[in-house]
Design a protein around this motif. Structure first.
Motif, PDB file in Angstrom:
ATOM      1  N   SER A   1      43.046  46.482  46.591  1.00  0.00           N
ATOM      2  CA  SER A   1      43.494  45.918  45.565  1.00  0.00           C
ATOM      3  C   SER A   1      44.104  47.780  44.405  1.00  0.00           C
ATOM      4  N   ILE A   2      43.114  48.564  45.191  1.00  0.00           N
ATOM      5  CA  ILE A   2      42.873  49.482  44.703  1.00  0.00           C
ATOM      6  C   ILE A   2      43.683  50.588  45.134  1.00  0.00           C
ATOM      7  N   ALA A   3      43.708  50.185  46.357  1.00  0.00           N
ATOM      8  CA  ALA A   3      45.293  51.074  47.916  1.00  0.00           C
ATOM      9  C   ALA A   3      46.194  50.742  46.435  1.00  0.00           C
ATOM     10  N   ARG A   4      46.545  49.191  47.009  1.00  0.00           N
ATOM     11  CA  ARG A   4      48.114  48.442  46.338  1.00  0.00           C
ATOM     12  C   ARG A   4      48.384  49.435  45.539  1.00  0.00           C
TER      13      ARG A   4
ATOM     14  N   GLY B   1      38.287  64.649  52.638  1.00  0.00           N
ATOM     15  CA  GLY B   1      38.529  63.132  53.701  1.00  0.00           C
ATOM     16  C   GLY B   1      39.984  62.311  52.688  1.00  0.00           C
ATOM     17  N   THR B   2      40.993  61.903  53.159  1.00  0.00           N
ATOM     18  CA  THR B   2      41.755  61.426  52.784  1.00  0.00           C
ATOM     19  C   THR B   2      41.698  60.052  51.230  1.00  0.00           C
ATOM     20  N   LEU B   3      42.677  60.042  50.396  1.00  0.00           N
ATOM     21  CA  LEU B   3      42.532  59.158  49.408  1.00  0.00           C
ATOM     22  C   LEU B   3      42.079  57.780  49.849  1.00  0.00           C
ATOM     23  N   GLU B   4      42.472  57.510  50.630  1.00  0.00           N
ATOM     24  CA  GLU B   4      41.757  55.827  51.378  1.00  0.00           C
ATOM     25  C   GLU B   4      40.642  55.823  51.380  1.00  0.00           C
ATOM     26  N   ALA B   5      39.807  57.062  52.249  1.00  0.00           N
ATOM     27  CA  ALA B   5      38.917  56.378  51.617  1.00  0.00           C
ATOM     28  C   ALA B   5      37.708  56.770  50.975  1.00  0.00           C
ATOM     29  N   GLN B   6      38.695  57.629  49.896  1.00  0.00           N
ATOM     30  CA  GLN B   6      37.389  57.783  48.715  1.00  0.00           C
ATOM     31  C   GLN B   6      37.687  57.023  48.118  1.00  0.00           C
ATOM     32  N   VAL B   7      38.959  56.218  48.528  1.00  0.00           N
ATOM     33  CA  VAL B   7      38.655  54.691  47.423  1.00  0.00           C
ATOM     34  C   VAL B   7      38.033  53.677  48.465  1.00  0.00           C
ATOM     35  N   VAL B   8      37.592  53.852  49.380  1.00  0.00           N
ATOM     36  CA  VAL B   8      36.359  52.534  50.145  1.00  0.00           C
ATOM     37  C   VAL B   8      35.336  53.113  49.472  1.00  0.00           C
ATOM     38  N   ASP B   9      35.464  54.529  49.410  1.00  0.00           N
ATOM     39  CA  ASP B   9      33.323  54.848  48.706  1.00  0.00           C
ATOM     40  C   ASP B   9      33.483  54.527  47.558  1.00  0.00           C
TER      41      ASP B   9
ATOM     42  N   THR C   1      30.762  43.371  52.738  1.00  0.00           N
ATOM     43  CA  THR C   1      31.821  44.250  53.798  1.00  0.00           C
ATOM     44  C   THR C   1      32.928  43.544  53.247  1.00  0.00           C
ATOM     45  N   LEU C   2      33.270  42.579  52.764  1.00  0.00           N
ATOM     46  CA  LEU C   2      34.044  41.442  53.276  1.00  0.00           C
ATOM     47  C   LEU C   2      35.449  42.237  51.264  1.00  0.00           C
ATOM     48  N   GLU C   3      33.541  42.108  50.506  1.00  0.00           N
ATOM     49  CA  GLU C   3      33.926  42.157  49.238  1.00  0.00           C
ATOM     50  C   GLU C   3      34.093  43.729  49.364  1.00  0.00           C
ATOM     51  N   VAL C   4      33.962  44.574  49.533  1.00  0.00           N
ATOM     52  CA  VAL C   4      34.679  46.240  49.647  1.00  0.00           C
ATOM     53  C   VAL C   4      36.203  46.438  49.979  1.00  0.00           C
TER      54      VAL C   4
ATOM     55  N   ALA D   1      39.638  50.719  35.776  1.00  0.00           N
ATOM     56  CA  ALA D   1      38.952  51.605  35.441  1.00  0.00           C
ATOM     57  C   ALA D   1      39.233  52.790  36.639  1.00  0.00           C
ATOM     58  N   ALA D   2      38.958  51.979  37.396  1.00  0.00           N
ATOM     59  CA  ALA D   2      39.197  53.001  38.920  1.00  0.00           C
ATOM     60  C   ALA D   2      40.600  53.607  39.179  1.00  0.00           C
ATOM     61  N   ILE D   3      41.218  52.378  39.400  1.00  0.00           N
ATOM     62  CA  ILE D   3      43.283  52.705  39.494  1.00  0.00           C
ATOM     63  C   ILE D   3      44.114  53.700  38.744  1.00  0.00           C
ATOM     64  N   GLU D   4      43.376  53.365  37.087  1.00  0.00           N
ATOM     65  CA  GLU D   4      43.890  55.071  35.487  1.00  0.00           C
ATOM     66  C   GLU D   4      43.125  55.817  36.160  1.00  0.00           C
ATOM     67  N   ALA D   5      42.243  56.324  36.079  1.00  0.00           N
ATOM     68  CA  ALA D   5      41.493  57.356  36.971  1.00  0.00           C
ATOM     69  C   ALA D   5      41.337  58.133  37.398  1.00  0.00           C
TER      70      ALA D   5
END
Length: 376
Positions: A89-92, A185-193, A80-83, A258-262
């Motif tokens: 990192s992606i959200a920022r 859902g929000t983009l924040e939720a999608q990023v967590v997924d 959970t902490l690693e997620v 890759a996640a940030i750029e895509a």
């Protein structure tokens, strides 16, 4: 210098991307309550989640390898902490709401029972005639019903957006949640997924290698791992501890980038200018690029075949099945064996659901000890 909640809300809104979910725009809580003087609603939610009993129990719930295998393997808590780290990192980088992202990440696995996905499958089978069991729905149940920490309401009274983030985990609204918005859902939720998949693929590889259940030479079967090893000058025929750490770090960095750029490309192409527009978009916007997605699928397939289905891992799963089935059978047949506070819930919840909630809340070692006490 001191920032009030109102100042923090305005500061947040001024620096976040237009498609981010702003705390000032929250749909609020089921039960009205005074807001904090110096915390935004999502900060308050994050703090409440951290102090739950369910969160602390994650320390002794299995990720893949059981706790008795060693002290250095991931648990549900460290996962959970690693997620949370990956998703922040992606959200920022994307200008998203980090507090909302972190609150969703910290709560996304609260509904997992003991013994990893084996526990979920066993409880779901046992509860087929009583509503089933699914860990996302259980997380919502914990946060809205089972955790009792405040005199005015059951649950934590979290904001709509945090609960929505749990309900939309793995792309489907969970039972028991009535969305105000039908959609993604929000983009924040999608990023967590997305971060969940990235984190467990990387750390499960690390744990498998550390445990000796995966062998370095096998990694050549995964094209991305071979490429990263070549780039870093690592020899996959022998992979000492420091080199293993370098490889796993590079793997995480590859997928985060890759996640940030895509995701940025998809957001730009979609032209979304609000959190509501993200929800209404016909497909999820948080994603990996085609090449990275293919690489992640290949890595997951490798882990499934060589690690998750390793005889040692499967042997532990068979033990877990016997423990959970035995506990459920004993408690439903002899409810007097249950703690009194659990027995008191039976008239309201029903026998099977009360037993299921009790077992789902157990840690691995508590379940094993409870089963040992029941054994003749």
């Amino acid at each position: 210098m001191r920032f009030s909640r109102e100042a923090l809300l305005e500061l947040e809104a001024s620096r976040l991307a237009p498609y981010a979910q702003k705390a000032r725009d929250t749909r609020g809580r089921a039960h009205p309550e005074p807001e904090s003087l110096y915390r935004t609603p999502y900060q308050k939610d994050r703090d409440r989640i951290l102090h739950t009993t369910a969160f602390r129990r994650l320390e002794y719930k299995t990720q893949v390898l059981p706790g008795w295998a060693g002290d250095y393997y991931r648990t549900r808590l460290t996962h959970t902490l690693e997620v949370a780290q990956v998703s922040r990192s992606i959200a920022r980088a994307l200008g998203l709401n980090e507090d909302l992202t972190e609150a969703i990440a910290l709560s996304h696995d609260l509904g997992h029972p003991p013994f990893v996905h084996t526990g979920e499958h066993v409880l779901n089978a046992l509860m087929q005639d009583h509503g089933g069991f699914e860990h996302n729905a259980q997380a919502l149940r914990i946060l809205t019903h089972l955790e009792v920490r405040y005199p005015g309401f059951r649950g934590l009274n979290l904001t709509y957006e945090v609960l929505e983030g749990i309900a939309t985990h793995e792309a489907a609204y969970s039972p028991g949640f009535k969305p105000l918005y039908e959609g993604q859902g929000t983009l924040e939720a999608q990023v967590v997924d997305l971060s969940d998949a990235i984190a467990y693929a990387a750390h499960d590889l690390d744990d498998g290698l550390r445990a000796g259940l995966l062998h370095p030479e096998e990694l050549k079967e995964v094209e991305l791992l071979q490429a990263l090893a070549l780039e870093e000058g690592l020899d996959l025929l022998r992979l000492p501890e420091l080199d293993r750490r370098v490889l796993v770090r590079q793997l995480l960095g590859y997928f985060i980038t890759a996640a940030i750029e895509a995701t940025h490309r998809r957001v730009e192409k979609a032209g979304v200018q609000s959190a509501e527009a993200v929800r209404r978009h016909p497909s999820r916007l948080a994603a990996l690029g085609e090449e990275a997605e293919k690489a992640l699928k290949a890595l997951k397939a490798f882990l499934m075949e060589r690690f998750y289905r390793h005889p040692e891992v499967l042997r532990e799963r068979r033990k877990a099945e016997a423990v959970l089935e035995g506990l459920f059978a004993a408690y439903t047949r002899y409810p007097e064996l249950l703690p009194r506070e659990v027995q008191a819930k039976i008239p309201e919840e029903g026998l099977e659901r009360a037993v299921c909630d009790y077992i789902a809340g157990m840690t691995d070692r508590f379940a094993l000890e409870a089963y040992r006490r029941l054994s003749p």
